[in-house]
Structures are given as C-alpha cells and as structure tokens.
Design an enzyme around this catalytic site. Sequence first.
Site, PDB file in Angstrom:
ATOM      1  N   GLU A  67       5.152  16.976   6.892  1.00  0.00           N
ATOM      2  CA  GLU A  67       6.430  16.504   7.433  1.00  0.00           C
ATOM      3  C   GLU A  67       7.355  17.617   7.923  1.00  0.00           C
ATOM      4  OE1 GLU A  67       7.990  13.874   4.418  1.00  0.00           O
ATOM      5  OE2 GLU A  67       6.351  12.445   4.684  1.00  0.00           O
ATOM      6  N   ASN A 105       0.534  17.539   8.769  1.00  0.00           N
ATOM      7  CA  ASN A 105       0.577  16.098   8.506  1.00  0.00           C
ATOM      8  C   ASN A 105       2.015  15.606   8.681  1.00  0.00           C
ATOM      9  OD1 ASN A 105      -0.990  13.820   7.385  1.00  0.00           O
ATOM     10  ND2 ASN A 105       0.357  13.974   5.588  1.00  0.00           N
ATOM     11  N   HIS A 149       2.446   5.263   8.039  1.00  0.00           N
ATOM     12  CA  HIS A 149       3.185   4.305   7.196  1.00  0.00           C
ATOM     13  C   HIS A 149       3.886   3.336   8.149  1.00  0.00           C
ATOM     14  CE1 HIS A 149       2.364   6.289   3.449  1.00  0.00           C
ATOM     15  NE2 HIS A 149       2.766   7.450   3.939  1.00  0.00           N
ATOM     16  N   GLU A 198      -2.459   8.252   5.623  1.00  0.00           N
ATOM     17  CA  GLU A 198      -1.695   7.519   4.592  1.00  0.00           C
ATOM     18  C   GLU A 198      -1.401   6.082   5.028  1.00  0.00           C
ATOM     19  OE1 GLU A 198       1.735   9.754   3.279  1.00  0.00           O
ATOM     20  OE2 GLU A 198       0.704  11.678   3.473  1.00  0.00           O
ATOM     21  N   ASP A 247      -0.536   2.457   5.552  1.00  0.00           N
ATOM     22  CA  ASP A 247      -0.151   1.175   4.952  1.00  0.00           C
ATOM     23  C   ASP A 247       0.769   0.463   5.941  1.00  0.00           C
ATOM     24  OD1 ASP A 247       2.253   2.556   4.449  1.00  0.00           O
ATOM     25  OD2 ASP A 247       2.013   2.533   2.266  1.00  0.00           O
TER      26      ASP A 247
HETATM   27  C1  XIL Z   1       4.678   9.235  -2.198  1.00  0.00           C
HETATM   28  C2  XIL Z   1       3.927   8.763  -3.419  1.00  0.00           C
HETATM   29  O1  XIL Z   1       3.040   7.743  -3.084  1.00  0.00           O
HETATM   30  C3  XIL Z   1       4.913   8.269  -4.462  1.00  0.00           C
HETATM   31  O2  XIL Z   1       4.245   7.935  -5.660  1.00  0.00           O
HETATM   32  C4  XIL Z   1       5.954   9.324  -4.735  1.00  0.00           C
HETATM   33  O3  XIL Z   1       6.927   8.810  -5.624  1.00  0.00           O
HETATM   34  C5  XIL Z   1       6.612   9.756  -3.453  1.00  0.00           C
HETATM   35  O4  XIL Z   1       5.622  10.191  -2.536  1.00  0.00           O
HETATM   36  N1  XIL Z   1       4.444  10.592   2.705  1.00  0.00           N
HETATM   37  C6  XIL Z   1       3.704  11.474   1.983  1.00  0.00           C
HETATM   38  C7  XIL Z   1       3.332  11.162   0.588  1.00  0.00           C
HETATM   39  O5  XIL Z   1       3.252  12.491   2.536  1.00  0.00           O
HETATM   40  O6  XIL Z   1       3.244  12.309  -0.200  1.00  0.00           O
HETATM   41  C8  XIL Z   1       4.289  10.180  -0.046  1.00  0.00           C
HETATM   42  O7  XIL Z   1       3.766   9.807  -1.303  1.00  0.00           O
HETATM   43  C9  XIL Z   1       4.472   8.983   0.859  1.00  0.00           C
HETATM   44  C10 XIL Z   1       5.061   9.409   2.174  1.00  0.00           C
END
Ligand code: XIL
Length: 510
Positions: A165, A206, A242, A271, A273
């Site tokens: 990020e 990422n 996400h 990641e 979802d």
């Molecule tokens: C999230 C985890 O899933 C949670 O359990 C934690 O509380 C916060 O982080 N982007 C990312 C991940 O790169 O590391 C994050 O993971 C979700 C968003």
Amino acid sequence: MDLMKRRSGGRPAGPHALLIGVLALGTTLLGGPAVASPAPTLHELASAQGRYFGSATDNSELSDAAYTAVLGSEFGQITPGNSMKWDTTEPVRGRFDFTKGDVITDFAREHGQSVRGHTLVWHSQLPSWVGALPQAEVEPAMVDHITEEATHYRGEVTAWDVVNEPFNEDGTFRSSPFHDAMGSDYIATALRAAHAADPEAKLYLNDYNIEGLGAKSDAMYALVSELLDEGVPLDGVGMQAHLAVQYGFPYEMRANMQRFADLGLDVAVTELDVRMQLPADTAKLATQSTYYQRVVEACLAVRRCVGVTVWDWTDKYSWVPSTFPGQGAANLYDESLLPKPALAAVRTALGEEDDGGGSGGTTLKALYRNNDSAVRDNQIKPGLQLVNTGGAAVSLQDVTVRYWFTGENGASTYSTWCDWSPLGCSTVTSRVAGSDPAAAGADHFLEVGFRSGSLAPGASTGEIQLRLNKTDWSNFDESDDYSRTGATSYADATKIAVYVDGELAWGVEP
Ligand code: XIL
C-alpha cells in the site's frame, strides 16, 4: 455436512465436492468407460490453467477442524493474514518473533501449499517504535527488519509483498515513517534488501484499488516502470482486490493487468473478497458472484497472472465486518462454511465442466436388495432398481451402475447374468471389471448398463435380478463387500454408484 469425508483416491473433499461429481478419465484393470471421480478442488482447477488458487488464513483459525479441512484441501497457496506483519515479527527493535508465521509455513508444508509472505514494509500494523525513530535510523531499521524476516523464511515463502500500500487514492505516495525518512527511494531500498536476503523469492509491490485503470494504478505503473528501468529487483504487482458490490467492478481489469504483464512483470490477485451492505440478499449475492467470476476470468486471460488468493474463504473469518461496520458476507462460503453462489461462479470461471444435473442435481437413485442370504457361496445376487428422482426423462443408454465386491482367491474371470427384469433382460448388459486402484472391500465391481429404454420422471426400472460367479465356481466371502448389505427389501443404496454419461449421479464410490 461431514467436511472431513474422503472420496476415493482423492484429497479430503470440500463441501462442494460432496455435491458435484465431475467426469474424469479413469481406467479399470480390464479397461472400461470413463469413471466419475471427486470434484476437483479450486486449486486443481486453477492448476489445470497453470495458476494457483489460494486463501489467507490466520493462526487463531487453525484450531477449527472443519475450517482447516477445507483450507488444507481446496487451496494450493496460503497467505498469513497477520502473522508475518511487523508488529508481530519485531514488536521491539531487534527482538524478532517468527513463532506465529512458522505455524503458517508448517501448515503449508504439511498440505503441499506455497506461501505468499505478507508483508515486509507497510505503514499499518507497524509497531510504534518505528515511527518514533530519528529519521536517520529508519532506513537501517527497515533493512534489518527485511533482512531478518526474509532470511528466516528463505525456502518457505515463495513470494513476498515487500512493500504494501505505497499509494494514496490520487496516486501520490502515502506518507509513512519510511516515505518521510527516505522519500520514494525506500521502495527500491526495500526491494534490494529483500533480494539480498532471499534471491529466490518473487518480490512484489501490493496495493488496493489498483485492479482497474485509474490514477492509482497509473501511479503504480509509473513506479514499477521506473524501478525496472533502474534494474531494481522486482517480479510482480499484487492487486489486493477488496471489492464491494456497491462500488462497481474495477474498470478494465484485464487491460490493466495486461499492461503490467507487458512490462515483464507477474501479476497476482492477492486479497480477493467482495463485500456488501448487510443484510445480504439474492441480488447482492448474484452481483458478488459475477465479481468473483470476472476477477478469475481476468486473471486467466492474462498469461502473466499467476494466481488468485481470496482474503480468507469463509464469512466466518472475514476481516470485513470489523473494518467496515454494516458490511460483510464477502467470501465464497458463508459463516457455516457452506458454499455461496460465488463459489460455483469461481469454479465455472476456472473451467469446471458442467455436471449436467446441475449442482447437487442427483437425478437417479439406486435401490438394492440382497437376493442371496448365503455370505459364503459361489454366487453374488444383487437385486437392483433405479428410480428417476429428477424432472426430466433419462435415457437408460446413458446410465451405468456399479456394485463393488471382493473376488477372493480362485479364478479372476467372471460370468454375469440378468435373471429377471420387467425391462426384459435382453436390454440389460452386465460385466465384471477390476477396480483400479482397489479399495477396501472393492477390488472388483459388477457394472450394469442398458441397451435401450428411457426412464420418465418419477419412474422406476422395476427390479433387476442380477447374479455373478467366478468361472471356476469358487466361493466368495461377501461379508466385507463394499456394496453389499443384508437388506431383504429394496432400500436406497448409497454404496452403489449410478453414472449418467460417465458422471457420478448417485452414491459414494469406495
Ligand atoms: C487485515 C487482516 O485481515 C485483519 O485481521 C487485520 O486486523 C487488519 O489487516 N489489506 C492488507 C491486509 O494488505 O494486510 C489487511 O489484512 C486487509 C487489507
């Protein structure tokens, strides 16, 4: 639902595998038609396309046996959701703790999975001591952290999210202790340190909201172009993905992935979802399905897209509800670990063959009665009936039935007979073949087929009285035979398999 159940010769089946049988080419010792095999896992489907299919996971989830059964079987790659982050691995400067991450790499090794390391440098989940360092100390602290962690996981982690990020939404660099101390050079420094510590690992940048074309992905594109020009070690770009049904699907995702690939980089969906405002409803779940499907399709359309990782596979362990209040239902399986429509959509996108009957669409069932009270004599006499439980007629020429037994010593050749059937025994075919591989109580099977006829919805074939013997008329011991029961009247027989067009439509194979 028994998530631990094993299917013949397969890995533990996920819930979906219990619902859909899929055609696979199998062989029998004597040669034979295609036989049904368990539904392929998500990772098997992805592997057939040269990709992996993975999931995030977390240490606290690994004590949930129903959860780990699916995590260990459906997925070929895992990413620790938290346990390799800085606040966990180096909470105090110079005091490293890899215990939690090691649990994840151990799980992966036991289940033949690769691991994406997540993440070495990130503004979040960063222990406060880093932000409190004098600026001149930040670079050495960052390099030490990367060196220790990437060295520790050499050979275990195949790809690292080295920097996570780095951008704001408008494409400017996000401020962080690293950017504040080193400017954007921290990214090249981090990549070089990771490469020095583990020259084999694939190194990624990422971020989220870089899945489609736009200001933020333009910024990532400009950054990675420059890094490559400068010869900085970099292998890929991770797109978190996400997504949310209420925000729409990323604009031109495939084209965006392709432009990174055209630079010679790998791309990964890291990641995935797809959240929604709760409560979920049919329309939102349908939109969610299409988003999941379109992400997988985009990845498969770009040769350098190496795989897809979901940010955990069940709503039970989603990060969404606590991070986005009022939102949730973001994953492929619900909170009870049952498949949601999105799972079928992903499987379809990964190229799963339609099973004809539709998911869970068993259209035929087998009933069985034992016509032979003697357990030890020279004949086996199964009585069989098939009933069409579906809404469409089934052509009997497409149907085969298998009854498994053991041959014991004596001749390995058999005679088979249809003694009586209202269909007329001339329409019934039968033969014995050896099982390959032989399972307990099932080194042979009697296979029954039909030359003609059709079974209307609700109709039964009526009784088919079958009989078999070895050609030397030596005795059987039927007591351990897989498909045999002592039933003296017709009852549903789950250990007799019925296939339609070679696909398992009823029963559990040995
Ligand atoms: C999230 C985890 O899933 C949670 O359990 C934690 O509380 C916060 O982080 N982007 C990312 C991940 O790169 O590391 C994050 O993971 C979700 C968003």
